[in-house]
Scaffold this active site. Structure first.
Site, mmCIF file in Angstrom:
data_model
loop_
_atom_site.group_PDB
_atom_site.id
_atom_site.type_symbol
_atom_site.label_atom_id
_atom_site.label_comp_id
_atom_site.label_asym_id
_atom_site.label_seq_id
_atom_site.Cartn_x
_atom_site.Cartn_y
_atom_site.Cartn_z
ATOM 1 N N ARG A 11 -58.443 -45.927 -2.090
ATOM 2 C CA ARG A 11 -58.812 -44.810 -2.960
ATOM 3 C C ARG A 11 -58.388 -45.166 -4.385
ATOM 4 O O ARG A 11 -57.213 -45.371 -4.654
ATOM 5 C CB ARG A 11 -58.139 -43.494 -2.494
ATOM 6 C CG ARG A 11 -58.591 -43.083 -1.079
ATOM 7 C CD ARG A 11 -58.303 -41.636 -0.789
ATOM 8 N NE ARG A 11 -59.124 -40.755 -1.607
ATOM 9 C CZ ARG A 11 -58.927 -39.439 -1.696
ATOM 10 N NH1 ARG A 11 -57.903 -38.881 -1.046
ATOM 11 N NH2 ARG A 11 -59.707 -38.675 -2.440
ATOM 12 N N ASP A 33 -53.895 -36.294 -9.908
ATOM 13 C CA ASP A 33 -53.929 -37.602 -9.239
ATOM 14 C C ASP A 33 -53.509 -38.705 -10.185
ATOM 15 O O ASP A 33 -53.112 -39.792 -9.758
ATOM 16 C CB ASP A 33 -55.322 -37.875 -8.682
ATOM 17 C CG ASP A 33 -55.575 -36.950 -7.506
ATOM 18 O OD1 ASP A 33 -55.983 -35.791 -7.742
ATOM 19 O OD2 ASP A 33 -55.300 -37.364 -6.365
ATOM 20 N N ALA A 67 -52.230 -37.204 -3.838
ATOM 21 C CA ALA A 67 -51.725 -38.415 -4.493
ATOM 22 C C ALA A 67 -50.338 -38.864 -4.001
ATOM 23 O O ALA A 67 -50.151 -40.016 -3.598
ATOM 24 C CB ALA A 67 -51.754 -38.219 -6.006
HETATM 25 O O1 MRU Z 1 -59.028 -36.003 -2.591
HETATM 26 P P1 MRU Z 1 -57.647 -35.462 -2.382
HETATM 27 O O2 MRU Z 1 -57.588 -34.369 -1.361
HETATM 28 O O3 MRU Z 1 -56.655 -36.571 -2.109
HETATM 29 O O4 MRU Z 1 -57.290 -34.825 -3.775
HETATM 30 C C1 MRU Z 1 -56.064 -34.175 -3.956
HETATM 31 C C2 MRU Z 1 -55.903 -33.593 -5.299
HETATM 32 O O5 MRU Z 1 -56.779 -33.657 -6.142
HETATM 33 C C3 MRU Z 1 -54.578 -33.003 -5.607
HETATM 34 O O6 MRU Z 1 -54.679 -31.947 -6.503
HETATM 35 C C4 MRU Z 1 -53.709 -34.099 -6.245
HETATM 36 O O7 MRU Z 1 -53.678 -35.230 -5.414
HETATM 37 C C5 MRU Z 1 -52.345 -33.652 -6.499
HETATM 38 S S1 MRU Z 1 -51.489 -33.471 -4.978
HETATM 39 C C6 MRU Z 1 -49.893 -33.078 -5.185
#
Ligand code: MRU
Length: 365
Positions: A90, A243, A55
């Site tokens: 996204r 996220d 995120a």
């Molecule tokens: O689909 P992604 O790899 O972008 O998902 C990432 C996550 O779910 C993380 O746990 C979240 O973004 C927190 S990152 C500091």
């Protein structure tokens, strides 16, 4: 963080002074590859294909994408087009909208001729903000690890984490992994259970890679192993990222996080979530109102990996022709969360807890 002794951030302006350099996370853990992005469309594609992901890093990349857009055409129309393109990449990580709206607010009051320079400056501030935020999350989370260490009778503190919420998911340090790096650097013995995190394996590919690079003891486990480990007393605490966290403390994170929280609750294992301020959506109260990204089914039916000869190949692992669904995130209700590790301290996963730390959010939607 260091890669082979060289300090890196996940995103930066390249040496030419204008293009944007990222680490291509789709090549990890097998290859450390830098990629140059030269147009807003490159940044949108990098987010969509998950060359950059996590995120906070998605937000910083979008900010630099808008700087590239302003360099090409500083008109308001160009900004709106670029913002729309980026916001469509996204849907779940709120940091994307947070960064785009922060850029919009600054550029709106800037004359067109100054917009390129202002946009780069603001994108850099967003990146620096993330670095400072993650460092502070680490400091606050470190106190929890110290606490657990004081009860561990000299044994390593066992922490379970899901997905990748390390420095690769942010500009530097990470969120959930930041306290673990600080604990390791402080000489507190820790052992990290790394959920592989199907279907894209951010745990086994990215979290394991960055923990190994920093020398943090860790073990990759299948996603379904967490409950068993907790029943056996092999997990002192869980820490995940998020996220999007609602104003009432519901936590949206990578698919599978909810099941870990349920297992933690049943076994009395503390379940913490590391939350940067940019991941709090003050306009949403119920986790059920958060849009959940659905990605291509091929991420479930196929897997990509490296052969013994070094070739990258994708293989089919599911029954050919069977339909598959790919929900990328789930929501853990606040009642299952022991506490939120924010950049301003640890608070209960409640509206009152969050508002006490962020009183300026009182007026936010
Ligand atoms: O689909 P992604 O790899 O972008 O998902 C990432 C996550 O779910 C993380 O746990 C979240 O973004 C927190 S990152 C500091």
């Amino acid at each position: 963080m260091n890669v082979n002794g060289v300090p890196y951030r996940t995103i930066r302006v390249a040496d030419d002074g204008w293009s944007v350099e990222i680490i291509d996370q789709t090549a990890l853990p097998h290859e450390f590859r830098l990629v140059r992005l030269t147009a807003v469309d490159d940044t949108a594609k990098a987010i969509q294909t998950m060359q950059v992901r996590g995120a906070p890093l998605i937000g910083a990349t979008a900010a630099y994408g808008l700087a590239l857009a302003m360099r090409a055409d500083p008109s308001e129309r160009a900004f709106d087009r670029a913002a729309e393109r980026l916001l469509a990449t996204r849907p779940t990580a709120i940091n994307l909208r947070w960064a785009v709206e922060r850029m919009r607010a600054v550029l709106r009051r800037t004359p067109a001729t100054d917009r390129p320079e202002t946009a780069y400056r603001e994108a850099a501030l967003i990146a620096e903000d993330d670095v400072a935020t993650c460092r502070r999350i680490g400091e606050h989370g470190l106190a929890l690890i110290r606490d657990a260490a004081s009860r561990a009778n000299g044994k390593p503190v066992q922490v379970l984490t899901h997905c990748n919420a390390g420095w690769l998911a942010t500009v530097d340090y990470g969120t959930a992994l930041s306290p673990l790096y600080q604990a390791h650097d402080a000489g507190i013995p820790i052992q990290v259970w790394v959920d592989e995190t199907r279907p894209r394996n951010q745990g086994s590919a990215l979290t394991a890679w960055e923990l190994a690079a920093h020398g943090v003891p860790h073990t990759i486990v299948a996603d379904s192993a967490g409950g068993h480990l907790m029943q056996r007393g092999a997990v002192d605490l869980c820490i995940t990222g998020t996220d999007r966290t609602t104003a009432t403390g519901d936590v949206c994170n990578k698919i599978g996080t909810y099941l870990k929280a349920l297992a933690a609750f049943d076994n009395g294992v503390p379940f913490y979530v590391a939350v940067p301020h940019s991941s709090i959506d003050w306009s949403v109260r119920e986790g059920g109102d958060i849009p959940i990204e659905e990605r291509d089914a091929s991420e479930v039916t196929h897997m990509t990996g490296r052969t013994a000869e070094g070739a990258m190949v994708s293989v089919e692992i599911a029954a050919p022709g069977s339909p598959a669904a790919n929900f990328a995130f789930d929501v853990t209700p606040a009642r299952l969360v022991t506490g939120l590790i924010t950049d301003r301290g640890v608070c209960p996963a409640t509206e009152a807890g969050l508002r006490l730390l962020y009183p300026e959010a009182a007026g936010a939607a």
